[in-house]
Motif scaffolding. Structure first.
Motif, PDB file in Angstrom:
ATOM      1  N   GLU A   1      11.872   1.920 -25.350  1.00 51.22           N
ATOM      2  CA  GLU A   1      11.006   3.182 -25.077  1.00 51.22           C
ATOM      3  C   GLU A   1      11.453   4.311 -24.356  1.00 51.22           C
ATOM      4  O   GLU A   1      11.064   5.530 -24.202  1.00 51.22           O
ATOM      5  CB  GLU A   1       9.545   2.830 -24.493  1.00 51.22           C
TER       6      GLU A   1
ATOM      7  N   ASP B   1       1.771  10.139 -11.518  1.00 53.09           N
ATOM      8  CA  ASP B   1       2.802   9.368 -10.701  1.00 53.09           C
ATOM      9  C   ASP B   1       2.246   8.130 -10.144  1.00 53.09           C
ATOM     10  O   ASP B   1       3.036   7.230 -10.173  1.00 53.09           O
ATOM     11  CB  ASP B   1       3.699  10.330  -9.971  1.00 53.09           C
ATOM     12  N   LEU B   2       1.264   8.367  -9.548  1.00 54.21           N
ATOM     13  CA  LEU B   2       0.427   7.315  -8.690  1.00 54.21           C
ATOM     14  C   LEU B   2      -0.244   6.116  -9.632  1.00 54.21           C
ATOM     15  O   LEU B   2      -0.435   5.192  -9.418  1.00 54.21           O
ATOM     16  CB  LEU B   2      -0.253   7.887  -7.619  1.00 54.21           C
TER      17      LEU B   2
ATOM     18  N   ARG C   1       0.913  -1.203  -0.032  1.00 51.22           N
ATOM     19  CA  ARG C   1      -0.078   0.145  -0.012  1.00 51.22           C
ATOM     20  C   ARG C   1       0.720   1.313  -0.027  1.00 51.22           C
ATOM     21  O   ARG C   1       0.710   2.152  -0.652  1.00 51.22           O
ATOM     22  CB  ARG C   1      -0.912   0.038   1.396  1.00 51.22           C
TER      23      ARG C   1
ATOM     24  N   PHE D   1      14.492  -2.357 -17.131  1.00 51.72           N
ATOM     25  CA  PHE D   1      13.385  -1.932 -18.145  1.00 51.72           C
ATOM     26  C   PHE D   1      14.071  -0.875 -19.297  1.00 51.72           C
ATOM     27  O   PHE D   1      13.833  -1.348 -20.588  1.00 51.72           O
ATOM     28  CB  PHE D   1      12.574  -0.967 -17.416  1.00 51.72           C
TER      29      PHE D   1
ATOM     30  N   ARG E   1       3.452   1.463  -3.051  1.00 52.39           N
ATOM     31  CA  ARG E   1       2.723   1.204  -4.335  1.00 52.39           C
ATOM     32  C   ARG E   1       3.009   2.298  -5.217  1.00 52.39           C
ATOM     33  O   ARG E   1       3.384   2.243  -6.371  1.00 52.39           O
ATOM     34  CB  ARG E   1       1.390   1.000  -4.168  1.00 52.39           C
ATOM     35  N   GLY E   2       3.056   3.662  -4.699  1.00 54.67           N
ATOM     36  CA  GLY E   2       2.932   4.815  -5.568  1.00 54.67           C
ATOM     37  C   GLY E   2       4.735   5.307  -5.786  1.00 54.67           C
ATOM     38  O   GLY E   2       5.406   4.695  -4.978  1.00 54.67           O
ATOM     39  N   TRP E   3       4.763   5.674  -6.957  1.00 54.16           N
ATOM     40  CA  TRP E   3       5.954   6.304  -7.131  1.00 54.16           C
ATOM     41  C   TRP E   3       7.102   5.011  -7.344  1.00 54.16           C
ATOM     42  O   TRP E   3       8.242   5.132  -6.927  1.00 54.16           O
ATOM     43  CB  TRP E   3       6.695   7.193  -6.145  1.00 54.16           C
ATOM     44  N   THR E   4       6.727   3.891  -7.498  1.00 57.82           N
ATOM     45  CA  THR E   4       7.494   2.605  -7.653  1.00 57.82           C
ATOM     46  C   THR E   4       8.257   2.703  -8.992  1.00 57.82           C
ATOM     47  O   THR E   4       7.714   3.229  -9.959  1.00 57.82           O
ATOM     48  CB  THR E   4       6.790   1.360  -7.839  1.00 57.82           C
TER      49      THR E   4
ATOM     50  N   VAL F   1      -5.740   4.341  -5.810  1.00 64.17           N
ATOM     51  CA  VAL F   1      -5.137   4.128  -7.336  1.00 64.17           C
ATOM     52  C   VAL F   1      -6.102   2.925  -7.778  1.00 64.17           C
ATOM     53  O   VAL F   1      -6.356   3.128  -9.233  1.00 64.17           O
ATOM     54  CB  VAL F   1      -3.840   3.393  -6.842  1.00 64.17           C
ATOM     55  N   ASP F   2      -6.659   2.205  -7.354  1.00 64.60           N
ATOM     56  CA  ASP F   2      -7.538   0.878  -7.731  1.00 64.60           C
ATOM     57  C   ASP F   2      -8.672   1.633  -8.481  1.00 64.60           C
ATOM     58  O   ASP F   2      -9.069   1.346  -9.622  1.00 64.60           O
ATOM     59  CB  ASP F   2      -8.117   0.002  -6.839  1.00 64.60           C
TER      60      ASP F   2
ATOM     61  N   GLN G   1      -7.634   3.545 -11.697  1.00 65.34           N
ATOM     62  CA  GLN G   1      -7.182   2.645 -12.787  1.00 65.34           C
ATOM     63  C   GLN G   1      -8.456   2.125 -13.273  1.00 65.34           C
ATOM     64  O   GLN G   1      -8.784   1.924 -14.661  1.00 65.34           O
ATOM     65  CB  GLN G   1      -6.330   1.487 -12.269  1.00 65.34           C
TER      66      GLN G   1
ATOM     67  N   PRO H   1      10.520   2.244 -12.417  1.00 59.95           N
ATOM     68  CA  PRO H   1      10.611   1.005 -13.362  1.00 59.95           C
ATOM     69  C   PRO H   1      11.697  -0.019 -12.926  1.00 59.95           C
ATOM     70  O   PRO H   1      12.707   0.414 -12.168  1.00 59.95           O
ATOM     71  CB  PRO H   1      11.010   1.613 -14.689  1.00 59.95           C
TER      72      PRO H   1
ATOM     73  N   GLU I   1       0.606   3.210 -13.356  1.00 57.11           N
ATOM     74  CA  GLU I   1       1.943   2.404 -12.401  1.00 57.11           C
ATOM     75  C   GLU I   1       2.267   1.579 -13.645  1.00 57.11           C
ATOM     76  O   GLU I   1       1.753   0.967 -14.479  1.00 57.11           O
ATOM     77  CB  GLU I   1       1.005   1.431 -11.431  1.00 57.11           C
ATOM     78  N   ARG I   2       3.506   1.027 -13.070  1.00 52.41           N
ATOM     79  CA  ARG I   2       4.324  -0.037 -14.186  1.00 52.41           C
ATOM     80  C   ARG I   2       3.717  -1.154 -13.774  1.00 52.41           C
ATOM     81  O   ARG I   2       3.007  -1.566 -12.707  1.00 52.41           O
ATOM     82  CB  ARG I   2       5.718  -0.154 -13.395  1.00 52.41           C
TER      83      ARG I   2
ATOM     84  N   TYR J   1       2.368   0.641 -18.317  1.00 53.93           N
ATOM     85  CA  TYR J   1       3.418   0.258 -19.132  1.00 53.93           C
ATOM     86  C   TYR J   1       4.289  -0.772 -18.621  1.00 53.93           C
ATOM     87  O   TYR J   1       3.912  -1.416 -17.276  1.00 53.93           O
ATOM     88  CB  TYR J   1       4.541   1.533 -19.270  1.00 53.93           C
ATOM     89  N   ASP J   2       5.207  -1.264 -19.240  1.00 52.63           N
ATOM     90  CA  ASP J   2       6.120  -2.356 -18.740  1.00 52.63           C
ATOM     91  C   ASP J   2       5.017  -3.721 -18.332  1.00 52.63           C
ATOM     92  O   ASP J   2       5.204  -4.111 -17.338  1.00 52.63           O
ATOM     93  CB  ASP J   2       6.969  -2.141 -17.755  1.00 52.63           C
TER      94      ASP J   2
ATOM     95  N   LEU K   1       4.041   6.306 -24.454  1.00 52.13           N
ATOM     96  CA  LEU K   1       4.787   5.257 -23.733  1.00 52.13           C
ATOM     97  C   LEU K   1       3.652   4.490 -23.440  1.00 52.13           C
ATOM     98  O   LEU K   1       3.800   3.033 -23.307  1.00 52.13           O
ATOM     99  CB  LEU K   1       5.404   5.724 -22.740  1.00 52.13           C
TER     100      LEU K   1
END
Ligand code: FMN
Lengths: 642, 217
Positions: free
Chosen positions: A640, B96-97, A622, A634, A625-628, B63-64, B67, A630, B100-101, B105-106, B153
């Motif tokens: 890309e 940013d939030l 939780r 990658f 999770r944010g600002w994770t 975030v859920d 999305q 790459p 998500e990867r 992307y990825d 991207l």
């Protein structure tokens, strides 16, 4: 004794039977009482001559009513309404009275009698009109406001009219100097003492009168507050009620002693106390007494209606009634045009005030006492007043069914009302918790009404310029007096847990439109409040505790923004948990017995750590999770980011 | 990945595109142009308007939910006043939030692939300032390259911004009503697939000559 109990029983039974039915039928309580009186009097003959004695006691209800009218008159409000009050109200009373007097003069009656009758009929029924406007949601329309201004002026002018009436008697029927006829409501004993001032020379008498008024004004302003505060601190409710009664009775007595109208005195006392912090409390204490006494007063009026006259002089009585109502309507329509009311409001204003009213009865009784109006005429006039009141609901129906819809079709949508008040917020409890809420709301320009049961606290707040009122905020009548019926929000900020739940329950039941925000002690209390109907409940120390927990983490050297993220995660976890457990709790609030709930609580506590510290790379972490970023590979794997 | 604008086909009702407008204005009560634009947006059928500052005043996004909302629409639009040649802060935090990867992307199946992305913005400066010769030196499209690249991207189709310049004087100069009408027209055309994406894509700003890129309506 038996006789008294029997009479009390008959009167009360009639009221209990007739008033609710009348209310259901949309006739309002005043008519209910009148009908009850007609039932036990002329119709069934259950009561007889004693109505006169009872009426004298019941007239004290009028004295109380004027006290309450005074209490409503915040000088500021009065000043804002001055244009309409004096213009609309003054012209309505003046023109109606003069027109009727002119008619009477033309009929060959003595001018004084004519004017007295004119003044009697100029009054409308505050009780019926205000109640009906309220019930039909018309108070805030322009027509409703104008009606209110006129009614208020009438109520105030009653004082002046009471003083005027003794002078209207034919000179030969004057028994004493008018001032010595202690006005209405006096018992023979009190009347006797009024002669105490009889021996004084004019200047001495004037001094005594001035002194008495000074006692009421200065005493009300400087003495009553410390006294009430002292009594309030004793926390004995009935003693407070007793002292409120004492104030009214004492003022009335003082006035009678010096030969002034007791109604005038209590009205003054009311105005003096209108700005005090005890206003709501006083009102809710006196109102039941006034209600009952006025009710009995109306019953005696109903019981005294002489249907013999109606059957004998049917045409005259009906003609007079319709004539009076027609004339009043005409005067009102002219005034409405003069004061530029819209067409729809004009008709509402004119039709709602077309009847004669309860003050008409009062003035009439006073006129008879002073020999201005003879008994037989008075009986006919009472009948006219009562009939006009009985016809009022029909006029409202006429307005609603016929006039309002037609005007609406004619000119598109009705003009929007001028909104001159914010939805009010009532805050119960102004300790540390309520104060912060109130400060924020007031600074944001929101109108608040604050109630608390600690007189010293209220006193302090008032010194700091915060509008607040003393009173046990769990009392329904006080909440009503504070305007909960019109409020948008009710904030329960008291620290008494059980009371808070009761308050929320009561408010939810009685005022379903109000949103309720409540201060909770802990989770169980929060659930209790929620079940009682609170829209939002917050634990009182939750935010501060979390804040201090965050401060502790920062003290330990954790990065402030990491702490912020964890705090947010904690919050989310907590609110999801609380929402999820409510249903289980609802099945059995006793946690010790509720095994399912225990299991969920254990799980909730267990998942907290995961929620805050899960592996950074996991999607369900939780906080991280944010600002994770790459994955490190990658940019090499794909083209890309290049 | 190829940039060819393969049209995002609506999977909403009747093959229409569903449009998500993420609206960001931190002091709406003072707004002259974004307020009316947002109100008009809310009235267009098939458009979801989200007032981000109202929904997440502490920048704390669920975030859920964000999305899921993206997945339920075919067109994503950022709507905002231009602040320092970029979006107000909350939209940056949102990117940013939420993007998500593994989601945007990825990922084996990037969630936003094929959706349309564009900005609807208002700028205080005059249009003439937004060119090589003007005091801002760059066009509005150039200034928004980070957003354009973000869209690319994520596999989205990028359209140039729908822009109002000289926003501080639009109301008094009587330009606002026409702009709002144009905006509603663009939304409806996007929704009903009447907007020529290929013709619009190379423009500097979307609302140059709407008749040339919108069919019918
Ligand atoms: C903090 C801030 C930064 C701004 N930066 C720019 C800018 O870089 N370029 C520009 O043209 N206008 C800029 N403006 C002007 C805004 O774009 C303009 O006030 C806005 O579009 C008006 O829309 P509104 O009436 O809905 O608020 C800025 C305004 C503020 C408050």
């Amino acid at each position: 004794m038996d006789g008294m109990l029997l009479h009390a029983f008959v009167y009360l039974a009639a009221a209990v039977l007739a008033v609710p039915v009348a209310n259901r039928l949309g006739l309002g309580s005043v008519l209910g009482y009148l009908i009850a009186g007609i039932l036990i009097g002329p119709a069934l003959g259950l009561v007889g001559s004693e109505t006169k004695d009872i009426q004298q006691i019941a007239e004290f209800g009028v004295v109380m009513m004027l006290f309450l009218v005074g209490l409503e008159l915040e000088p500021k409000l009065l000043w804002e309404m001055r244009g309409r009050l004096l213009g609309l109200g003054g012209l309505q009373v003046g023109l109606t009275a003069v027109a009727i007097a002119a008619f009477a003069l033309w009929q060959g009656l003595y001018w004084g009698l004519g004017l007295a009758i004119g003044l009697v009929f100029a009054m409308s029924s505050t009780a019926i009109v205000i109640q009906t406007l309220n019930e039909k949601g018309l108070t805030k329309t322009e027509g409703g406001r104008a009606s209110f201004a006129v009614l208020l002026f009438q109520d105030i002018s009653v004082i002046a009219v009471l003083a005027l009436i003794p002078f209207l008697a034919r000179p030969e029927s004057l028994r004493l100097a008018p001032w010595l006829n202690a006005p209405m409501g006096q018992s023979p004993a009190v009347h006797g003492t009024a002669r105490l001032v009889a021996g004084l020379p004019d200047w001495g008498y004037a001094l005594v009168v001035l002194g008495a008024v000074a006692v009421v004004v200065l005493g009300g302003h400087y003495l009553s507050r410390p006294l009430f505060r002292y009594i309030a601190e004793s926390r004995l409710r009935e003693v407070f009620t007793a002292s409120a009664l004492l104030l009214v009775v004492g003022t009335a007595l003082l006035m009678t002693l010096v030969g002034l109208s007791p109604a005038l005195g209590t009205f003054l006392a009311g105005v003096v106390l209108a700005n005090s912090e005890f206003r709501h409390e006083l009102r809710s204490d006196i109102e039941p007494f006034k209600g009952i006494l006025m009710g009995i007063f109306f019953i005696t009026v109903g019981a005294g209606i002489d249907f013999g006259i109606l059957s004998r002089d049917f045409v005259t009585v009906l003609g007079l009634t319709l004539g009076v109502m027609g004339l009043k309507t005409a005067v009102l329509l002219v005034l409405a045009r003069l004061f530029r009311l819209q067409a729809g409001d004009r008709w509402l204003f004119a039709l709602s005030l077309a009847q004669a009213g309860e003050f008409g009865f009062v003035l009439l009784g006073f006129c008879v006492q002073n020999g201005v109006v003879q008994g037989n005429i008075a009986r006919t006039l009472s009948l006219v007043i009562a009939l006009s009141m009985l016809l009022t609901p029909a006029l409202f129906i006429l307005y609603e069914r016929l006039i309002a819809p037609r005007l609406r079709n004619g000119s598109g949508p009705p003009a929007a009302d001028t909104i001159d008040e914010e939805g009010t917020v009532v805050i119960a409890g102004i300790g540390r918790f309520g104060q912060i809420i109130n400060r924020l709301l007031v600074a944001a320009g929101v109108d608040t009404v604050v109630l608390d049961h600690r007189a010293d606290q209220i006193d302090l707040l008032r010194k700091l310029g915060i509008k607040s009122y003393y009173g046990e905020a769990s009392r329904p009548d006080l909440l009503h007096a504070a305007g909960l019926g019109r409020a948008r929000l009710f904030i329960v900020a008291i620290d008494d847990r059980d009371r808070a739940v009761e308050m929320v329950e009561y408010c939810r039941r009685t005022y379903p439109q109000v949103r309720i925000l409540a201060r909770a002690y802990d989770v169980s209390h929060l659930y209790l409040l929620k079940r009682a109907g609170a829209d939002l409940a917050m634990r009182e120390v939750y935010d501060t505790s979390l804040g201090m927990g965050a401060a502790a983490l920062r003290e330990l050297g954790m990065h402030p923004y990491k702490v912020e993220r964890m705090t947010r995660a904690f919050r989310r976890h907590e609110s999801e948990g609380l929402a999820g457990m409510y249903d289980l709790w609802d099945e059995d609030p006793d946690i010790a017995r509720n095994l399912d709930l225990q299991a969920v609580i254990r799980k909730h506590v267990g998942t907290l750590q995961d929620a805050l510290n899960a592996d950074r790379m996991q999607l369900h972490d939780r906080t991280e999770r944010g600002w994770t970023p790459p994955s490190r590979g990658f940019s090499r794997e794909s083209d890309e980011w290049q | 990945m190829s940039n060819a604008p393969e049209s995002a086909r609506g999977s909403g009702e009747g093959g229409r595109r569903r449009i998500l407008v993420l609206f960001a204005h931190p002091s709406l009560e003072r707004s002259e142009v974004n307020g009316p634009l947002a109100e008009a947006t809310a009235r267009v059928e098939g458009v979801t308007l989200v007032d981000l500052y109202a929904e997440s005043p502490t920048f704390d996004f669920n975030v859920d939910r964000e999305q899921a909302r993206l997945l339920a629409h075919e067109v994503i639009c950022f709507m905002y006043p231009l602040y320092w040649y970029s979006t107000p802060a909350i939209l940056k935090e949102w990117q940013d939030l939420v993007l998500e990867r593994g989601f945007a992307y990825d990922a084996a199946a990037p969630a936003l692939q094929g959706k349309i992305f564009f900005s609807a913005l208002t700028a205080g400066g005059p249009e003439a300032a937004y060119c090589a010769a003007g005091y801002n030196h760059l066009t509005i499209r150039e200034l928004l390259y980070p957003l354009e690249q973000m869209a690319r991207l994520c596999g989205m189709i990028y359209l140039p911004p729908f822009a109002l310049f000289g926003a501080r004087t639009a109301l008094e100069e009587g330009r606002l009503a026409g702009h709002v009408a144009d905006w509603v027209r663009v939304l409806e055309a996007l929704r009903d697939d009447r907007l020529d994406l290929a013709a619009a894509a190379p423009r500097t700003k979307l609302n140059d000559d709407l008749n040339a890129i919108i069919r019918g309506g």
